[in-house]
Design a protein around this motif. Structure first.
Motif, mmCIF file in Angstrom:
data_model
loop_
_atom_site.group_PDB
_atom_site.id
_atom_site.type_symbol
_atom_site.label_atom_id
_atom_site.label_comp_id
_atom_site.label_asym_id
_atom_site.label_seq_id
_atom_site.Cartn_x
_atom_site.Cartn_y
_atom_site.Cartn_z
ATOM 1 N N HIS A 1 0.833 -1.202 0.000
ATOM 2 C CA HIS A 1 0.000 0.000 0.000
ATOM 3 C C HIS A 1 0.869 1.255 0.000
ATOM 4 C CE1 HIS A 1 -2.784 3.122 1.194
ATOM 5 N NE2 HIS A 1 -2.081 3.330 2.296
ATOM 6 N N LEU A 2 1.933 1.247 0.821
ATOM 7 C CA LEU A 2 2.840 2.393 0.896
ATOM 8 C C LEU A 2 3.436 2.715 -0.466
ATOM 9 C CD1 LEU A 2 4.644 4.429 2.473
ATOM 10 C CD2 LEU A 2 6.239 2.532 2.860
ATOM 11 N N VAL A 3 3.953 1.693 -1.149
ATOM 12 C CA VAL A 3 4.590 1.895 -2.452
ATOM 13 C C VAL A 3 3.572 2.377 -3.484
ATOM 14 C CG1 VAL A 3 5.711 0.702 -4.368
ATOM 15 C CG2 VAL A 3 6.483 0.293 -2.027
ATOM 16 N N ASN A 4 2.399 1.780 -3.494
ATOM 17 C CA ASN A 4 1.365 2.196 -4.454
ATOM 18 C C ASN A 4 0.922 3.630 -4.206
ATOM 19 O OD1 ASN A 4 1.422 -0.334 -5.632
ATOM 20 N ND2 ASN A 4 -0.362 -1.098 -4.518
ATOM 21 N N VAL B 1 5.346 8.707 -10.546
ATOM 22 C CA VAL B 1 6.370 7.810 -11.098
ATOM 23 C C VAL B 1 6.359 6.528 -10.263
ATOM 24 C CG1 VAL B 1 7.873 9.667 -11.939
ATOM 25 C CG2 VAL B 1 8.214 8.744 -9.642
ATOM 26 N N LYS B 2 6.894 5.451 -10.825
ATOM 27 C CA LYS B 2 6.943 4.193 -10.083
ATOM 28 C C LYS B 2 8.003 4.302 -8.996
ATOM 29 C CE LYS B 2 7.378 -0.805 -10.635
ATOM 30 N NZ LYS B 2 6.148 -1.055 -9.847
ATOM 31 N N VAL B 3 7.581 4.183 -7.763
ATOM 32 C CA VAL B 3 8.461 4.286 -6.609
ATOM 33 C C VAL B 3 8.653 2.895 -6.024
ATOM 34 C CG1 VAL B 3 8.650 5.193 -4.257
ATOM 35 C CG2 VAL B 3 7.797 6.651 -6.078
ATOM 36 N N ARG B 4 9.879 2.596 -5.602
ATOM 37 C CA ARG B 4 10.158 1.301 -4.976
ATOM 38 C C ARG B 4 10.926 1.493 -3.672
ATOM 39 N NH1 ARG B 4 13.280 -2.199 -9.139
ATOM 40 N NH2 ARG B 4 13.892 -0.184 -10.010
ATOM 41 N N ALA B 5 10.688 0.586 -2.754
ATOM 42 C CA ALA B 5 11.438 0.565 -1.489
ATOM 43 C C ALA B 5 12.433 -0.582 -1.594
ATOM 44 C CB ALA B 5 10.500 0.360 -0.309
ATOM 45 N N PRO B 6 13.690 -0.298 -1.960
ATOM 46 C CA PRO B 6 14.657 -1.386 -2.164
ATOM 47 C C PRO B 6 14.885 -2.215 -0.914
ATOM 48 C CG PRO B 6 15.757 0.751 -2.049
ATOM 49 C CD PRO B 6 14.292 1.027 -2.128
ATOM 50 N N VAL C 1 7.098 14.397 -2.288
ATOM 51 C CA VAL C 1 8.359 13.672 -2.145
ATOM 52 C C VAL C 1 8.101 12.443 -1.264
ATOM 53 C CG1 VAL C 1 10.681 13.782 -1.130
ATOM 54 C CG2 VAL C 1 9.778 15.738 -2.397
ATOM 55 N N ALA C 2 8.797 11.353 -1.560
ATOM 56 C CA ALA C 2 8.690 10.135 -0.756
ATOM 57 C C ALA C 2 9.916 9.988 0.126
ATOM 58 C CB ALA C 2 8.549 8.911 -1.664
ATOM 59 N N GLN C 3 9.705 9.505 1.334
ATOM 60 C CA GLN C 3 10.817 9.177 2.224
ATOM 61 C C GLN C 3 10.605 7.773 2.782
ATOM 62 O OE1 GLN C 3 11.113 10.514 6.360
ATOM 63 N NE2 GLN C 3 13.092 11.461 5.884
#
Length: 256
Positions: free
Chosen positions: A144-147, A155-160, A182-184
């Motif tokens: 849910h966080l990534v979506n 843009v497609k965001v990923r949590a490596p 912005v994502a953190q």
């Protein structure tokens, strides 16, 4: 350890903000005197707080316009507190002039590229000390966080995954930025050392992906631009070599 010498993060933050009762101030100062790294971290927060207050003191001392005062009277107190907190965060993120980041070497696009490092350092210093609420959405709801963040950033965001480096995902949050949201993402080791990945979209596409390093007080940042997305990896707990290894790992994990 006696209760008198036990100091938690809430007391450290209250001390940094000048809100700690005088009877505890002596104990906290003694605790910090025996822990130079913690003392430097808290000193950095105090300097930042002073800079933000100095920058916005005149504005905050202005009387509240009558129409806003009337509107506030009709709004529940909890909602007012939430709005004030959000505005304070915006002011904090905007007060970057006092954060004299020192790039490792001159940058061709210094005014623009160093800004992401400044913002990432401030965001890290703001949220990494939090004990109970370090993130908005926890790692247990990662999809849910990534979506959510991908939708908000456009843009497609990923949590490596950084488990191989001993870093577990804590969760993430949405922040205001110059070019939009912005994502953190926040990571943590078993002994509590924290790392944040700051992700923003770039107004102009840029194929430069070389790492740059900057440091403000005790927050180190490796940052890079990959086409239309900027990344900044920040930590006050890791040294430069550790941070560089993690930056390389993050970069590899984010490759298509």
């Amino acid at each position: 350890m006696s209760d008198e010498l036990h100091v938690d993060e809430a007391e450290l933050q209250a001390y940094a903000d000048g809100r700690l009762p005088s009877q505890r101030r002596v104990a906290v100062e003694a605790w910090l005197a025996a822990r130079p790294e913690e003392a430097e971290r808290i000193a950095a927060y105090r300097r930042l707080g002073q800079e933000v207050r100095a920058a916005y003191e005149a504005m905050l001392s202005d009387p509240v316009p009558e129409r806003l005062a009337r509107a506030a009277a009709r709004v529940p107190l909890r909602r007012i507190a939430a709005v004030v907190a959000w505005l304070a965060l915006g002011a904090l993120l905007g007060a970057v002039g006092g954060w004299n980041l020192r790039p490792e070497r001159p940058l061709a696009q210094a005014p623009d590229t160093t800004l992401i490092a400044r913002r990432a350092a401030i965001a890290h210093a703001t949220y990494s000390p939090e004990v109970r609420h370090p993130v908005e959405v926890g790692a247990d709801d990662e999809q849910h966080l990534v979506n959510w963040l991908s939708k908000r950033l456009g843009v497609k965001v990923r949590a490596p995954k950084l488990d191989e480096a001993g870093m577990a995902l804590v969760g993430g949050r949405l922040l205001p930025g110059d070019n939009g949201p912005v994502a953190q993402f926040m990571y943590q080791t078993q002994n509590g050392r924290r790392l944040t990945l700051y992700v923003r979209t770039e107004a102009a596409r840029n194929r430069e992906t070389a790492f740059r390093y900057a440091r403000e007080s005790n927050v180190g940042v490796f940052y890079w631009i990959d086409r239309d997305v900027g990344y900044a990896l920040a930590s006050a707990d890791l040294n430069r070599e550790e941070l560089l290894r993690l930056a390389n790992l993050v970069y590899k994990k984010l490759e298509p």
